[in-house]
Design a protein around this motif. Structure first.
Motif, PDB file in Angstrom:
ATOM      1  N   GLY A 108    -118.163-113.209 -26.424  1.00 46.40           N
ATOM      2  CA  GLY A 108    -117.369-114.035 -25.524  1.00 46.40           C
ATOM      3  C   GLY A 108    -118.221-114.724 -24.483  1.00 46.40           C
ATOM      4  O   GLY A 108    -118.059-115.920 -24.210  1.00 46.40           O
ATOM      5  N   LEU A 109    -119.156-113.980 -23.895  1.00 47.17           N
ATOM      6  CA  LEU A 109    -120.022-114.569 -22.873  1.00 47.17           C
ATOM      7  C   LEU A 109    -120.975-115.591 -23.481  1.00 47.17           C
ATOM      8  O   LEU A 109    -121.289-116.612 -22.861  1.00 47.17           O
ATOM      9  CB  LEU A 109    -120.820-113.475 -22.170  1.00 47.17           C
ATOM     10  CG  LEU A 109    -120.034-112.527 -21.267  1.00 47.17           C
ATOM     11  CD1 LEU A 109    -120.934-111.408 -20.767  1.00 47.17           C
ATOM     12  CD2 LEU A 109    -119.413-113.275 -20.093  1.00 47.17           C
ATOM     13  N   GLY A 110    -121.438-115.313 -24.677  1.00 50.47           N
ATOM     14  CA  GLY A 110    -122.410-116.211 -25.300  1.00 50.47           C
ATOM     15  C   GLY A 110    -121.812-117.423 -25.965  1.00 50.47           C
ATOM     16  O   GLY A 110    -122.555-118.332 -26.357  1.00 50.47           O
ATOM     17  N   SER A 111    -120.498-117.468 -26.087  1.00 45.18           N
ATOM     18  CA  SER A 111    -119.869-118.582 -26.798  1.00 45.18           C
ATOM     19  C   SER A 111    -119.962-119.889 -26.019  1.00 45.18           C
ATOM     20  O   SER A 111    -119.959-120.971 -26.613  1.00 45.18           O
ATOM     21  CB  SER A 111    -118.402-118.259 -27.073  1.00 45.18           C
ATOM     22  OG  SER A 111    -117.653-118.202 -25.858  1.00 45.18           O
ATOM     23  N   GLY A 112    -120.010-119.796 -24.678  1.00 44.80           N
ATOM     24  CA  GLY A 112    -120.038-121.007 -23.876  1.00 44.80           C
ATOM     25  C   GLY A 112    -118.729-121.762 -23.846  1.00 44.80           C
ATOM     26  O   GLY A 112    -118.681-122.896 -23.362  1.00 44.80           O
ATOM     27  N   LYS A 113    -117.661-121.144 -24.332  1.00 49.25           N
ATOM     28  CA  LYS A 113    -116.362-121.810 -24.395  1.00 49.25           C
ATOM     29  C   LYS A 113    -115.531-121.461 -23.162  1.00 49.25           C
ATOM     30  O   LYS A 113    -115.841-120.505 -22.443  1.00 49.25           O
ATOM     31  CB  LYS A 113    -115.630-121.407 -25.666  1.00 49.25           C
ATOM     32  CG  LYS A 113    -116.316-121.875 -26.949  1.00 49.25           C
ATOM     33  CD  LYS A 113    -115.508-121.522 -28.169  1.00 49.25           C
ATOM     34  CE  LYS A 113    -116.199-122.038 -29.437  1.00 49.25           C
ATOM     35  NZ  LYS A 113    -116.298-123.518 -29.442  1.00 49.25           N
ATOM     36  N   PRO A 114    -114.450-122.220 -22.900  1.00 48.95           N
ATOM     37  CA  PRO A 114    -113.559-121.878 -21.789  1.00 48.95           C
ATOM     38  C   PRO A 114    -112.990-120.477 -21.936  1.00 48.95           C
ATOM     39  O   PRO A 114    -113.004-119.886 -23.028  1.00 48.95           O
ATOM     40  CB  PRO A 114    -112.461-122.947 -21.887  1.00 48.95           C
ATOM     41  CG  PRO A 114    -113.097-124.087 -22.610  1.00 48.95           C
ATOM     42  CD  PRO A 114    -114.069-123.466 -23.572  1.00 48.95           C
ATOM     43  N   ALA A 115    -112.482-119.949 -20.816  1.00 47.27           N
ATOM     44  CA  ALA A 115    -112.048-118.550 -20.785  1.00 47.27           C
ATOM     45  C   ALA A 115    -111.041-118.225 -21.882  1.00 47.27           C
ATOM     46  O   ALA A 115    -111.155-117.202 -22.563  1.00 47.27           O
ATOM     47  CB  ALA A 115    -111.455-118.228 -19.410  1.00 47.27           C
ATOM     48  N   GLU A 116    -110.055-119.078 -22.079  1.00 51.81           N
ATOM     49  CA  GLU A 116    -109.024-118.789 -23.082  1.00 51.81           C
ATOM     50  C   GLU A 116    -109.609-118.707 -24.478  1.00 51.81           C
ATOM     51  O   GLU A 116    -109.285-117.815 -25.260  1.00 51.81           O
ATOM     52  CB  GLU A 116    -107.941-119.862 -23.018  1.00 51.81           C
ATOM     53  CG  GLU A 116    -106.757-119.588 -23.935  1.00 51.81           C
ATOM     54  CD  GLU A 116    -105.651-120.625 -23.771  1.00 51.81           C
ATOM     55  OE1 GLU A 116    -104.783-120.684 -24.667  1.00 51.81           O
ATOM     56  OE2 GLU A 116    -105.666-121.364 -22.766  1.00 51.81           O
ATOM     57  N   ASP A 117    -110.508-119.629 -24.804  1.00 52.81           N
ATOM     58  CA  ASP A 117    -111.145-119.596 -26.125  1.00 52.81           C
ATOM     59  C   ASP A 117    -112.087-118.403 -26.247  1.00 52.81           C
ATOM     60  O   ASP A 117    -112.182-117.790 -27.314  1.00 52.81           O
ATOM     61  CB  ASP A 117    -111.913-120.896 -26.354  1.00 52.81           C
ATOM     62  CG  ASP A 117    -111.004-122.108 -26.461  1.00 52.81           C
ATOM     63  OD1 ASP A 117    -109.831-121.939 -26.860  1.00 52.81           O
ATOM     64  OD2 ASP A 117    -111.452-123.214 -26.121  1.00 52.81           O
ATOM     65  N   ARG A 244    -119.857-110.852 -13.651  1.00 52.29           N
ATOM     66  CA  ARG A 244    -120.044-111.972 -14.578  1.00 52.29           C
ATOM     67  C   ARG A 244    -118.792-112.189 -15.421  1.00 52.29           C
ATOM     68  O   ARG A 244    -118.337-113.328 -15.616  1.00 52.29           O
ATOM     69  CB  ARG A 244    -121.261-111.705 -15.457  1.00 52.29           C
ATOM     70  CG  ARG A 244    -121.456-112.666 -16.606  1.00 52.29           C
ATOM     71  CD  ARG A 244    -121.679-114.086 -16.130  1.00 52.29           C
ATOM     72  NE  ARG A 244    -121.940-114.979 -17.243  1.00 52.29           N
ATOM     73  CZ  ARG A 244    -121.713-116.278 -17.217  1.00 52.29           C
ATOM     74  NH1 ARG A 244    -121.223-116.848 -16.125  1.00 52.29           N
ATOM     75  NH2 ARG A 244    -121.984-117.032 -18.263  1.00 52.29           N
ATOM     76  N   CYS A 245    -118.212-111.115 -15.903  1.00 55.31           N
ATOM     77  CA  CYS A 245    -117.006-111.214 -16.723  1.00 55.31           C
ATOM     78  C   CYS A 245    -115.813-111.713 -15.906  1.00 55.31           C
ATOM     79  O   CYS A 245    -114.981-112.471 -16.419  1.00 55.31           O
ATOM     80  CB  CYS A 245    -116.684-109.858 -17.350  1.00 55.31           C
ATOM     81  SG  CYS A 245    -117.860-109.335 -18.615  1.00 55.31           S
ATOM     82  N   LEU A 246    -115.727-111.298 -14.654  1.00 54.43           N
ATOM     83  CA  LEU A 246    -114.628-111.765 -13.814  1.00 54.43           C
ATOM     84  C   LEU A 246    -114.727-113.274 -13.591  1.00 54.43           C
ATOM     85  O   LEU A 246    -113.706-113.986 -13.619  1.00 54.43           O
ATOM     86  CB  LEU A 246    -114.645-111.032 -12.473  1.00 54.43           C
ATOM     87  CG  LEU A 246    -114.301-109.535 -12.502  1.00 54.43           C
ATOM     88  CD1 LEU A 246    -114.401-108.937 -11.114  1.00 54.43           C
ATOM     89  CD2 LEU A 246    -112.908-109.318 -13.077  1.00 54.43           C
ATOM     90  N   ARG A 247    -115.934-113.763 -13.384  1.00 56.73           N
ATOM     91  CA  ARG A 247    -116.093-115.213 -13.217  1.00 56.73           C
ATOM     92  C   ARG A 247    -115.830-115.950 -14.525  1.00 56.73           C
ATOM     93  O   ARG A 247    -115.247-117.038 -14.520  1.00 56.73           O
ATOM     94  CB  ARG A 247    -117.510-115.527 -12.723  1.00 56.73           C
ATOM     95  CG  ARG A 247    -117.797-115.082 -11.298  1.00 56.73           C
ATOM     96  CD  ARG A 247    -119.093-115.710 -10.790  1.00 56.73           C
ATOM     97  NE  ARG A 247    -120.236-115.304 -11.595  1.00 56.73           N
ATOM     98  CZ  ARG A 247    -120.994-114.246 -11.335  1.00 56.73           C
ATOM     99  NH1 ARG A 247    -120.717-113.472 -10.291  1.00 56.73           N
ATOM    100  NH2 ARG A 247    -122.019-113.949 -12.102  1.00 56.73           N
ATOM    101  N   ARG A 248    -116.228-115.344 -15.619  1.00 59.63           N
ATOM    102  CA  ARG A 248    -116.146-116.030 -16.922  1.00 59.63           C
ATOM    103  C   ARG A 248    -114.758-115.958 -17.529  1.00 59.63           C
ATOM    104  O   ARG A 248    -114.259-116.943 -18.089  1.00 59.63           O
ATOM    105  CB  ARG A 248    -117.158-115.383 -17.863  1.00 59.63           C
ATOM    106  CG  ARG A 248    -117.322-116.062 -19.186  1.00 59.63           C
ATOM    107  CD  ARG A 248    -118.053-117.391 -19.042  1.00 59.63           C
ATOM    108  NE  ARG A 248    -118.326-117.940 -20.357  1.00 59.63           N
ATOM    109  CZ  ARG A 248    -117.422-118.569 -21.103  1.00 59.63           C
ATOM    110  NH1 ARG A 248    -116.203-118.742 -20.657  1.00 59.63           N
ATOM    111  NH2 ARG A 248    -117.749-119.038 -22.291  1.00 59.63           N
ATOM    112  N   GLY A 251    -110.829-111.958 -15.399  1.00 59.66           N
ATOM    113  CA  GLY A 251    -110.346-110.584 -15.283  1.00 59.66           C
ATOM    114  C   GLY A 251    -111.000-109.705 -16.321  1.00 59.66           C
ATOM    115  O   GLY A 251    -111.951-110.108 -17.004  1.00 59.66           O
ATOM    116  N   VAL A 252    -110.504-108.490 -16.443  1.00 65.74           N
ATOM    117  CA  VAL A 252    -111.072-107.519 -17.377  1.00 65.74           C
ATOM    118  C   VAL A 252    -110.159-107.344 -18.584  1.00 65.74           C
ATOM    119  O   VAL A 252    -108.960-107.578 -18.518  1.00 65.74           O
ATOM    120  CB  VAL A 252    -111.304-106.152 -16.693  1.00 65.74           C
ATOM    121  CG1 VAL A 252    -112.379-106.253 -15.645  1.00 65.74           C
ATOM    122  CG2 VAL A 252    -110.009-105.625 -16.081  1.00 65.74           C
ATOM    123  N   THR A 253    -110.762-106.933 -19.668  1.00 70.06           N
ATOM    124  CA  THR A 253    -110.041-106.561 -20.883  1.00 70.06           C
ATOM    125  C   THR A 253    -110.565-105.202 -21.345  1.00 70.06           C
ATOM    126  O   THR A 253    -111.525-104.667 -20.776  1.00 70.06           O
ATOM    127  CB  THR A 253    -110.270-107.590 -22.003  1.00 70.06           C
ATOM    128  OG1 THR A 253    -111.652-107.538 -22.400  1.00 70.06           O
ATOM    129  CG2 THR A 253    -109.938-109.005 -21.539  1.00 70.06           C
TER     130      THR A 253
END
Length: 276
Positions: A108-117, A244-248, A251-253
């Motif tokens: 997810g972090l490496g995809s560079g896509k918007p949060a929803e994607d 980093r995940c909160l910004r990207r 929230g958390v999953t």
């Protein structure tokens, strides 16, 4: 004068409800391990107790990991095999969910896509290149450190296996503190996000490293200080990833929780490997 009716027999006392501590321990072991523990309550109060008890679950998982490693050493196996076994036990006792979360979060972090994607990528069953690379490097780092420590001292290797498991579960507690939102309205991440009061999180952030230091002090003052610092550093490394995940993602999953746990475990082990 009418005869009075006999008094009705007293109703049997209702069984006492489980204590909050019991509910918390059941939630912690029932959700964070594969141990056969039945969870009676799934409400926010039980989730709060469960996340506060997460380091206790880590102590048990780490103890099992260290126990298998020491058994193999006793039977004549080398430190590398003992290290592999000590890494395999936490993976088995969590059904690999933390490792899966680490890989999914890396994708997810490496995809560079918007949060929803990015969140949609994380929910897919396959693992992408970022996830594979992160997973391999994390496992190699854990095995390398434990092999080094088992080769030098069986006691220090066993202590490292326990410390890393406790650090990983402390990271879960801290990631579930109040003010940390869920990225999605469903899933385990949403069930435990924000349930731990900040004061309790701070108390555990201080108390768990202190307890690790006390345990390590059985091998010497230097080992005690290293164990305490390793747990604290693990929590710090997990916090960097969490932010980093909160910004990207916003929230958390459940995957993020798994990723912060594995990050804390690796960080703690690397700290224990340095300066030998």
């Amino acid at each position: 004068m009418p005869r009075s009716s006999p008094p009705s027999p007293p109703s049997p006392p209702s069984p006492p409800s489980p204590s909050p501590l019991a509910d918390g321990l059941r939630f912690a072991f029932g959700t964070l391990t594969v141990l056969p523990v039945r969870v009676h309550r799934w409400d926010r109060a039980a989730a709060r107790g469960g996340m506060l008890c997460a380091p206790v679950a880590g102590l048990v998982v780490g103890g099992c990991a260290a126990g298998l490693g020491l058994l193999l050493l006793l039977l004549g196996a080398g430190p590398l095999l003992a290290a592999v076994a000590s890494v395999a036990v936490p993976a088995a006792l969590t059904r690999g969910l933390h490792l899966d979360g680490l890989a999914d979060t890396a994708d997810g972090l490496g995809s560079g896509k918007p949060a929803e994607d990015a969140l949609r990528i994380m929910k897919q069953s396959d693992i992408g290149p970022f996830g594979v690379l992160t997973l391999v490097l994390a496992l190699l780092a854990q095995v390398a450190v434990l092999a080094q420590l088992y080769a030098g001292s069986w006691a220090r290797g066993a202590l490292a296996a326990v410390v890393s498991a406790v650090a990983a579960r402390l990271a879960l507690t801290l990631a579930a503190r109040a003010g940390v939102p869920a990225a999605r309205p469903e899933g385990l991440g949403a069930a435990v996000a924000g349930v731990v009061p900040k004061g309790a999180a701070l108390a555990l952030a201080i108390g768990v490293p202190a307890a690790a230091g006390a345990a390590g002090a059985c091998l010497g003052g230097y080992d005690g200080a290293r164990a305490a610092f390793a747990v604290a550093a693990g929590a710090g490394g997990a916090e960097v990833l969490l932010r980093r995940c909160l910004r990207r993602f916003g929230g958390v999953t459940g995957d993020v929780f798994g990723a912060v746990a594995e990050t804390a475990a690796v960080t703690a082990l690397v700290v224990l490997a340095l300066g030998r």
